[in-house]
Write an enzyme that holds these catalytic residues in place. Structure first.
Site, PDB file in Angstrom:
ATOM      1  N   CYS A   1       0.856  -1.170   0.000  1.00 43.02           N
ATOM      2  CA  CYS A   1       0.000   0.000   0.000  1.00 43.02           C
ATOM      3  C   CYS A   1       0.900   1.231   0.000  1.00 43.02           C
ATOM      4  CB  CYS A   1      -0.896   0.030   1.233  1.00 43.02           C
ATOM      5  SG  CYS A   1      -1.990  -1.394   1.385  1.00 43.02           S
TER       6      CYS A   1
ATOM      7  N   ARG B   1       1.591   0.592  -5.996  1.00 44.09           N
ATOM      8  CA  ARG B   1       1.620  -0.166  -4.747  1.00 44.09           C
ATOM      9  C   ARG B   1       0.237  -0.647  -4.334  1.00 44.09           C
ATOM     10  NH1 ARG B   1       6.535   1.280  -1.836  1.00 44.09           N
ATOM     11  NH2 ARG B   1       5.573   0.677   0.120  1.00 44.09           N
TER      12      ARG B   1
ATOM     13  N   TRP C   1      -3.919  -1.771  -1.445  1.00 48.88           N
ATOM     14  CA  TRP C   1      -4.027  -3.119  -2.005  1.00 48.88           C
ATOM     15  C   TRP C   1      -4.718  -3.939  -0.933  1.00 48.88           C
ATOM     16  CZ3 TRP C   1       0.621  -5.160  -5.233  1.00 48.88           C
ATOM     17  CH2 TRP C   1       0.183  -6.176  -6.091  1.00 48.88           C
TER      18      TRP C   1
ATOM     19  N   ASN D   1       0.422   0.811   6.460  1.00 50.87           N
ATOM     20  CA  ASN D   1       0.932  -0.182   5.530  1.00 50.87           C
ATOM     21  C   ASN D   1       1.544  -1.298   6.353  1.00 50.87           C
ATOM     22  OD1 ASN D   1       1.798  -1.490   3.261  1.00 50.87           O
ATOM     23  ND2 ASN D   1       3.554  -0.162   2.904  1.00 50.87           N
ATOM     24  N   GLY D   2       1.155  -2.551   6.104  1.00 50.50           N
ATOM     25  CA  GLY D   2       1.729  -3.667   6.848  1.00 50.50           C
ATOM     26  C   GLY D   2       0.674  -4.482   7.558  1.00 50.50           C
TER      27      GLY D   2
ATOM     28  N   GLU E   1      18.441 -22.565  -3.494  1.00 49.82           N
ATOM     29  CA  GLU E   1      18.169 -21.167  -3.832  1.00 49.82           C
ATOM     30  C   GLU E   1      19.337 -20.266  -3.448  1.00 49.82           C
ATOM     31  OE1 GLU E   1      16.339 -17.398  -4.660  1.00 49.82           O
ATOM     32  OE2 GLU E   1      16.359 -19.404  -5.549  1.00 49.82           O
TER      33      GLU E   1
ATOM     34  N   LYS F   1      21.312 -17.894  -6.109  1.00 54.98           N
ATOM     35  CA  LYS F   1      21.462 -16.445  -5.956  1.00 54.98           C
ATOM     36  C   LYS F   1      22.930 -16.037  -6.085  1.00 54.98           C
ATOM     37  CE  LYS F   1      17.566 -14.804  -5.809  1.00 54.98           C
ATOM     38  NZ  LYS F   1      17.352 -15.827  -6.819  1.00 54.98           N
TER      39      LYS F   1
ATOM     40  N   GLU G   1      24.022 -16.348  -9.731  1.00 55.51           N
ATOM     41  CA  GLU G   1      23.391 -15.374 -10.624  1.00 55.51           C
ATOM     42  C   GLU G   1      24.096 -14.017 -10.619  1.00 55.51           C
ATOM     43  OE1 GLU G   1      18.653 -16.051 -11.016  1.00 55.51           O
ATOM     44  OE2 GLU G   1      19.351 -15.603  -9.000  1.00 55.51           O
TER      45      GLU G   1
ATOM     46  N   HIS H   1      28.029 -38.612   0.043  1.00 55.90           N
ATOM     47  CA  HIS H   1      27.809 -39.357  -1.207  1.00 55.90           C
ATOM     48  C   HIS H   1      28.447 -38.651  -2.388  1.00 55.90           C
ATOM     49  CE1 HIS H   1      24.941 -42.293   0.502  1.00 55.90           C
ATOM     50  NE2 HIS H   1      24.686 -41.309   1.348  1.00 55.90           N
TER      51      HIS H   1
ATOM     52  N   LYS I   1      14.916 -10.846 -16.882  1.00 57.96           N
ATOM     53  CA  LYS I   1      13.933 -10.958 -15.807  1.00 57.96           C
ATOM     54  C   LYS I   1      12.887 -12.031 -16.092  1.00 57.96           C
ATOM     55  CE  LYS I   1      12.053  -9.890 -11.939  1.00 57.96           C
ATOM     56  NZ  LYS I   1      12.751 -10.363 -10.734  1.00 57.96           N
TER      57      LYS I   1
END
Length: 609
Positions: free
Chosen positions: A2, A27, A74, A98-99, A479, A483, A486, A502, A604
């Protein structure tokens, strides 16, 4: 997300509040509103829909006043209605927020017991009524605001005005970003510098836990403990661009910091905190009738799906098949009656994921799409849409979209567990309570990013890095390695810690740092045992665990470094542990001097095979 904007001035502010909101409409655009102080009262104008609807209201009912606040929403707690639109309050006080307020249900019960009435479904109204209650008790706006802040739990940003102080504006941040702008004889607040760009370039970013009192000539800022503090003023480079970096050097850093905020909105899309329940969109997948679920995605979204496999099999006892979309689309998958499928994509345009989804749908399978862009091709083709509400993500390496995907998948998995009868009402309520803590815990970790930057310095000279984890931490190890690859161009691999002997253990030497992801959960002892095997062979480890876990590991003298994580529900740990692995990769790349936001050879959205 928001958007929040506020102005204290000697001139009318309504039109400029709308201008600030226009720059924040990305937002949120479910509803919007403004409030100003005029003739000893707070006056509000609110409307459902995009900002144009509010402008139409203001054309019919103009709003004067020299101090005001605005909000573009939102929808989170409560549907998009006028009564749920911000600002909330009364003729005495108004609040934009907001939150998520974690403890709003308890606060509301207490206020109702005191005779306070409510008119909305939002957690924000609780803040307004609490401040108003404190004002009636303390008879001083600043004291009332400060006292109310101490009672609030969660990650949030606030803007507040009082009828009795027509030239004063209050604000606070905890987890969600907020900036103060300085003009000539007036002051401003905004969710980011973008909202303030039409008015000033002189911007001060509040730090975690700060709150402030703004007047015509300046702002007095206090720390979370109530001590008066000074914060640096900077010259913003925000322009007419849709999304700015704010005070950050890179979009990726901004988006990592935004996670506490956007995850709160992803969660609030599905949670009913007052009831302790989860509500999925109507017309979605009925998991009680699903015999097997297929999940597919690419890259980071695939790892989000892999974590969801653990959740769905544990909480819903639902068999889950998961595959990379570029493989799934070319397999001759024997879909059967009773199968359903979930496909995950930030953009909703990922070519392989879209093709895999269309193949599943053509096979008679009901398909759901977990998306950030709800106007995308996948959204149009899916039978059910589960928005992640991450907002625009500019950095190529996904950060906030990943954690918002996790938040959405966690809600889906818990709802599936209830539908299938494997989670009780009490189980659901407990997990909802734990989910509501996540944004605050993420903010806690982000506030210690300088400690993670120091750890990252040990990764900069490496040619190879290994990440280890067990259970839900295994996909997070994958992940973390992705990162780092990347954006720093360092070769990195993630492994299930039990697989170490292993093969991967042959790679261990003093030149290969090992990042160990070890929440204090049922797998902790075995993961730490694997870590000690690395140390025994001369390996250098960075351990991410709770303070209790670091103490139990008994390896301080042998570690390359460690980082103390907050305690979190073990199954939900990936949401919080994602933050340090992102920051480790980010600061490694920064110190290597690579192009963080646009790493070489990457785009992207991968819209071709």
């Amino acid at each position: 997300m928001c958007g929040i904007v506020g102005i204290v001035s000697e001139h009318a502010v309504a039109s400029r509040l709308v201008e600030g909101l226009r720059r924040l409409e990305y937002r949120g655009y479910d509803s919007a509103g403004i409030a100003t102080v005029l003739d000893g009262k707070v006056h509000r104008r609110r409307a459902v829909g995009k900002l144009r609807a509010l402008e139409d209201v203001l054309e019919k009912e103009p709003l004067a006043g020299h101090t005001g606040i605005g909000h573009t929403r939102w929808a989170t707690h409560g549907r998009p209605t006028v009564s749920n639109a911000h600002p909330h309050g009364s003729e005495k006080v108004a609040v934009v927020h907001n939150g998520i307020i974690e403890n709003f249900s308890e606060l509301k019960e207490d206020l109702v017991a005191k005779g306070v009435s409510f008119e909305s479904e939002t957690d924000t109204e609780v803040v307004a009524r609490l401040i108003e209650w404190e004002l009636s008790r303390l008879e001083d706006p600043q004291a009332a605001f400060s006292s109310a802040l101490k009672a609030l739990e969660g990650a949030f940003a606030l803007g507040v005005i009082f009828a009795s102080q027509p030239q004063t504006l209050y604000c606070a941040r905890r987890g969600s970003p907020l900036a103060i702008g300085r003009g000539e004889g007036e002051m401003y607040i905004g969710s980011d510098a973008l909202a303030l760009a039409p008015f000033t370039r002189r911007v001060t970013y509040l730090e975690e836990g700060d709150w402030a009192v703004l007047g015509l000539s300046g702002a007095v800022i206090y720390s979370a403990g109530g001590t008066r503090v000074e914060r640096k003023e900077t010259l913003s480079d925000a322009s007419a661009a849709l999304v700015g970096k704010g005070r950050h050097r890179h979009f990726m850093a901004k988006e990592i910091e935004e996670q506490a905020e956007v995850v709160s909105h992803a969660l609030a899309t599905y949670l009913l905190p007052a009831e302790g329940k989860i509500e999925l969109p109507e017309g979605g997948i009925d998991f009680s009738k699903v015999s097997r679920l297929t999940i597919s995605a690419c890259g980071t979204a695939f790892y989000a799906g892999l974590i969801a496999k653990y959740w769905l099999e544990s909480w819903a006892r639902l068999p889950v098949e998961i595959d990379i979309a570029s493989e799934l689309r070319y397999r001759d998958v024997p879909y059967q009656k009773g199968d359903s499928a979930l496909f995950i994509s930030q953009s909703g345009e990922t070519a392989d994921t879209l093709a895999a989804m269309r193949h599943a749908k053509a096979s008679g399978v009901k398909v759901g799409a977990i998306l950030n862009v709800v106007e995308s091709s996948m959204a149009r083709d899916a039978d059910a849409i589960y928005p992640i509400k991450a907002g625009p993500e500019i950095g190529v390496a996904s950060t906030k979209a990943f954690t918002c995907q996790l938040a959405t998948l966690a809600c889906i998995a818990i709802a599936a567990g209830r539908q299938r009868g494997h989670l009780t009402e009490a189980d659901e309520k407990r997990l909802v309570h734990e989910l509501l803590k996540i944004p605050r815990l993420m903010a806690d970790v982000s506030s210690k990013e300088r400690d993670l930057e120091q750890l990252a310095l040990d990764l900069v000279p490496a040619s190879d890095v290994i990440y280890l984890g067990r259970g839900v931490s295994f996909p997070l190890a994958l992940e973390g390695a992705l990162k780092l690859k990347e954006i720093s161009y360092i070769h990195a691999e993630g492994y299930a810690a039990g697989e170490l002997k292993h093969g991967p253990i042959a790679l261990i030497d003093e030149h290969v740092p090992v990042v160990v992801i070890a929440p204090d959960d049922q797998h902790f002892e075995k993961t730490v045992s694997n870590m000690h095997e690395v140390i025994a062979r001369g390996g250098k480890c960075i351990l991410l665990s709770t303070s209790e876990g670091l103490e139990k590991a008994r390896a301080d003298d042998e570690l390359l470094g460690s980082f103390a994580m907050p305690s979190v529900e073990p199954m939900l740990a990936p949401l919080v542990y994602a933050v340090p692995i992102q920051l480790l990769a980010y600061y490694t790349a920064v110190h290597k001097g690579t192009d963080v936001d646009q790493p070489r050879n990457l785009a992207k959205s991968v819209t071709v095979e």
